[in-house]
Design an enzyme around this catalytic site. Sequence first.
Site, PDB file in Angstrom:
ATOM      1  N   LYS A  61       0.866  -1.179   0.000  1.00 42.58           N
ATOM      2  CA  LYS A  61       0.000   0.000   0.000  1.00 42.58           C
ATOM      3  C   LYS A  61       0.898   1.222   0.000  1.00 42.58           C
ATOM      4  O   LYS A  61       2.049   1.154   0.448  1.00 42.58           O
ATOM      5  CB  LYS A  61      -0.873  -0.011   1.262  1.00 42.58           C
ATOM      6  CG  LYS A  61      -2.119   0.802   1.171  1.00 42.58           C
ATOM      7  CD  LYS A  61      -3.294   0.009   0.655  1.00 42.58           C
ATOM      8  CE  LYS A  61      -4.539   0.865   0.574  1.00 42.58           C
ATOM      9  NZ  LYS A  61      -5.723   0.113   0.146  1.00 42.58           N
TER      10      LYS A  61
ATOM     11  N   GLY B  93     -25.345   2.781   2.691  1.00 38.22           N
ATOM     12  CA  GLY B  93     -24.464   3.445   1.719  1.00 38.22           C
ATOM     13  C   GLY B  93     -24.844   3.127   0.292  1.00 38.22           C
ATOM     14  O   GLY B  93     -24.652   2.004  -0.169  1.00 38.22           O
TER      15      GLY B  93
ATOM     16  N   GLY C 208     -23.515   4.359  -2.523  1.00 31.27           N
ATOM     17  CA  GLY C 208     -22.471   4.947  -3.377  1.00 31.27           C
ATOM     18  C   GLY C 208     -22.225   4.057  -4.578  1.00 31.27           C
ATOM     19  O   GLY C 208     -23.155   3.414  -5.091  1.00 31.27           O
TER      20      GLY C 208
ATOM     21  N   VAL D   2     -20.480   1.121  -5.033  1.00 34.40           N
ATOM     22  CA  VAL D   2     -20.735  -0.312  -4.879  1.00 34.40           C
ATOM     23  C   VAL D   2     -22.171  -0.547  -4.419  1.00 34.40           C
ATOM     24  O   VAL D   2     -22.862  -1.438  -4.938  1.00 34.40           O
ATOM     25  CB  VAL D   2     -19.762  -0.947  -3.858  1.00 34.40           C
ATOM     26  CG1 VAL D   2     -20.013  -2.434  -3.759  1.00 34.40           C
ATOM     27  CG2 VAL D   2     -18.319  -0.701  -4.266  1.00 34.40           C
TER      28      VAL D   2
HETATM   29  P1  NAD Z   1     -18.569   5.570  -2.211  1.00 40.98           P
HETATM   30  O1  NAD Z   1     -17.881   6.706  -1.585  1.00 40.98           O
HETATM   31  O2  NAD Z   1     -18.954   5.653  -3.640  1.00 40.98           O
HETATM   32  O3  NAD Z   1     -19.897   5.196  -1.388  1.00 40.98           O
HETATM   33  C1  NAD Z   1     -19.988   5.250  -0.008  1.00 40.98           C
HETATM   34  C2  NAD Z   1     -21.359   5.815   0.318  1.00 40.98           C
HETATM   35  O4  NAD Z   1     -21.560   5.745   1.730  1.00 40.98           O
HETATM   36  C3  NAD Z   1     -21.525   7.280  -0.086  1.00 40.98           C
HETATM   37  O5  NAD Z   1     -22.719   7.423  -0.834  1.00 40.98           O
HETATM   38  C4  NAD Z   1     -21.620   7.997   1.262  1.00 40.98           C
HETATM   39  O6  NAD Z   1     -22.439   9.161   1.198  1.00 40.98           O
HETATM   40  C5  NAD Z   1     -22.205   6.920   2.127  1.00 40.98           C
HETATM   41  N1  NAD Z   1     -22.012   7.089   3.567  1.00 40.98           N
HETATM   42  C6  NAD Z   1     -20.958   7.624   4.219  1.00 40.98           C
HETATM   43  N2  NAD Z   1     -21.172   7.597   5.541  1.00 40.98           N
HETATM   44  C7  NAD Z   1     -22.375   7.023   5.733  1.00 40.98           C
HETATM   45  C8  NAD Z   1     -23.160   6.712   6.862  1.00 40.98           C
HETATM   46  N3  NAD Z   1     -22.760   6.991   8.109  1.00 40.98           N
HETATM   47  N4  NAD Z   1     -24.369   6.110   6.671  1.00 40.98           N
HETATM   48  C9  NAD Z   1     -24.801   5.841   5.441  1.00 40.98           C
HETATM   49  N5  NAD Z   1     -24.119   6.125   4.327  1.00 40.98           N
HETATM   50  C10 NAD Z   1     -22.921   6.712   4.474  1.00 40.98           C
HETATM   51  O7  NAD Z   1     -17.632   4.296  -1.948  1.00 40.98           O
HETATM   52  P2  NAD Z   1     -17.703   2.893  -2.675  1.00 40.98           P
HETATM   53  O8  NAD Z   1     -16.667   2.840  -3.726  1.00 40.98           O
HETATM   54  O9  NAD Z   1     -19.120   2.565  -2.993  1.00 40.98           O
HETATM   55  O10 NAD Z   1     -17.193   1.944  -1.491  1.00 40.98           O
HETATM   56  C11 NAD Z   1     -18.050   1.610  -0.416  1.00 40.98           C
HETATM   57  C12 NAD Z   1     -17.282   0.792   0.607  1.00 40.98           C
HETATM   58  O11 NAD Z   1     -16.767  -0.398  -0.030  1.00 40.98           O
HETATM   59  C13 NAD Z   1     -16.055   1.494   1.178  1.00 40.98           C
HETATM   60  O12 NAD Z   1     -15.858   1.048   2.504  1.00 40.98           O
HETATM   61  C14 NAD Z   1     -14.910   0.984   0.310  1.00 40.98           C
HETATM   62  O13 NAD Z   1     -13.674   1.046   0.975  1.00 40.98           O
HETATM   63  C15 NAD Z   1     -15.358  -0.454   0.107  1.00 40.98           C
HETATM   64  N6  NAD Z   1     -14.810  -1.067  -1.109  1.00 40.98           N
HETATM   65  C16 NAD Z   1     -15.060  -0.541  -2.329  1.00 40.98           C
HETATM   66  C17 NAD Z   1     -14.546  -1.151  -3.473  1.00 40.98           C
HETATM   67  C18 NAD Z   1     -14.834  -0.607  -4.840  1.00 40.98           C
HETATM   68  O14 NAD Z   1     -14.652  -1.345  -5.831  1.00 40.98           O
HETATM   69  N7  NAD Z   1     -15.279   0.632  -4.977  1.00 40.98           N
HETATM   70  C19 NAD Z   1     -13.770  -2.320  -3.357  1.00 40.98           C
HETATM   71  C20 NAD Z   1     -13.549  -2.863  -2.083  1.00 40.98           C
HETATM   72  C21 NAD Z   1     -14.072  -2.224  -0.966  1.00 40.98           C
END
Ligand code: NAD
Length: 371
Positions: free
Chosen positions: A83, A183, A185, A187
């Site tokens: 990392k 969430g 977002g 994913v």
């Molecule tokens: P993202 O930032 O697109 O989505 C996260 C969402 O969570 C956002 O819409 C945000 O507003 C919301 N959020 C934040 N705090 C919150 C709360 N207290 N209650 C409810 N919603 C809340 O991120 P992402 O890419 O969708 O990733 C989501 C999670 O999955 C993260 O923990 C990330 O580390 C993990 N992850 C993502 C990937 C990937 O391919 N993007 C891969 C492995 C792990």
Amino acid sequence: MTATGVFEGMDAGGHEQVVYCNNPRIGLRAIVAIHDTTLGPALGGVRMWPYDDGDAALMDVLRLSRGMTYKNALAGLEHGGGKAVIVGDPAVDRTEARMRCFGRFLDSLGGRYITAEDVGMTAVDMEYILQETPWVTGTHEYRGGSGDPSPFTAQGTLAGIRACLRERFGHVDIGEVSYAVQGAGHVGTELISRLRDHDARVFVCDVDPERVQRAVDEFGCVPVDEEAIFDTGAEVFVPCALGGVINPETLSRLRCDIVAGAANNQLATTADGDELHRRGIVYAPDYAINAGGVMNVSLEMKGYSAERAHAMAERIEDTISAIFERARAEAIPTWLAADRLAEARIAERAVLRSSAPATPAGAIHVPSGRG
Ligand code: NAD
């Protein structure tokens, strides 16, 4: 922290190498931590964060790189864990010069560490890094990259949910049960869309009301307040937002049968994983179920194929099932079973490498036609 302190930190985590990158004229301070390359070159993202000091940055990169070793091992990848962190505020410090400077440092590592986008970084930043080194994944499709990993992460998470349903209910009918998705977002939304394809009842919350509204309008989800997401009574709680979401406070409220979602570091502490186990709640370890994204980017080093990435993400169902099997056999929580499976794969590979002539770790072809 003194040099001795750094070595002690590396000893405690079993880290191979820590590289400090410093260019005062450009204003770049970064640390690359390579945890373990037994399985192959270290793969893991780079994040930019306004750390209070160098010690905080070091502690974070040591923790995150170790996590990548376990994640890549369980995902069946030919990659170890690494990392990088860049010290800075993403809102103001993401300049072309800093990114290219970071790319040059990476290049000097000769492919022992391969980077990808993480918190605080954007696709544009990765493009700048790619100008200076080929050891970058997760770049745009037009560069021969794999693009947005989120659909693959969501696909893998759904595959893992099937394993959870089989474990808890003896069936894999996604639409038979309800889900509370925290969430909406990248994913979360991808996953919601797949759950709704099965006509599942899906509760959703997000701190961003527009994202909740989109989930309601586009997919017919049931909106709930942020705090109410723990009280829906849905059989499956699906964390897709924050880390540390399984903690003593939320444990006292959760009434679900399964916790299975994409968020990283869902357990505030391993004791919370023990408590899930004690309560009979099936927990899919986060780093195993959310590996679809890293599987996807890993393929860029071998010539990207979306078809292959989809097939790999589907295999997460088997990985999660194997974790449950081991947990049952040893009467241990699933987080511990996952760790043991990852450690076993690394240990076996170490034996293989020491007992037969083979390709040295780190030998991987330099991607061509990119950058
Ligand atoms: P993202 O930032 O697109 O989505 C996260 C969402 O969570 C956002 O819409 C945000 O507003 C919301 N959020 C934040 N705090 C919150 C709360 N207290 N209650 C409810 N919603 C809340 O991120 P992402 O890419 O969708 O990733 C989501 C999670 O999955 C993260 O923990 C990330 O580390 C993990 N992850 C993502 C990937 C990937 O391919 N993007 C891969 C492995 C792990």
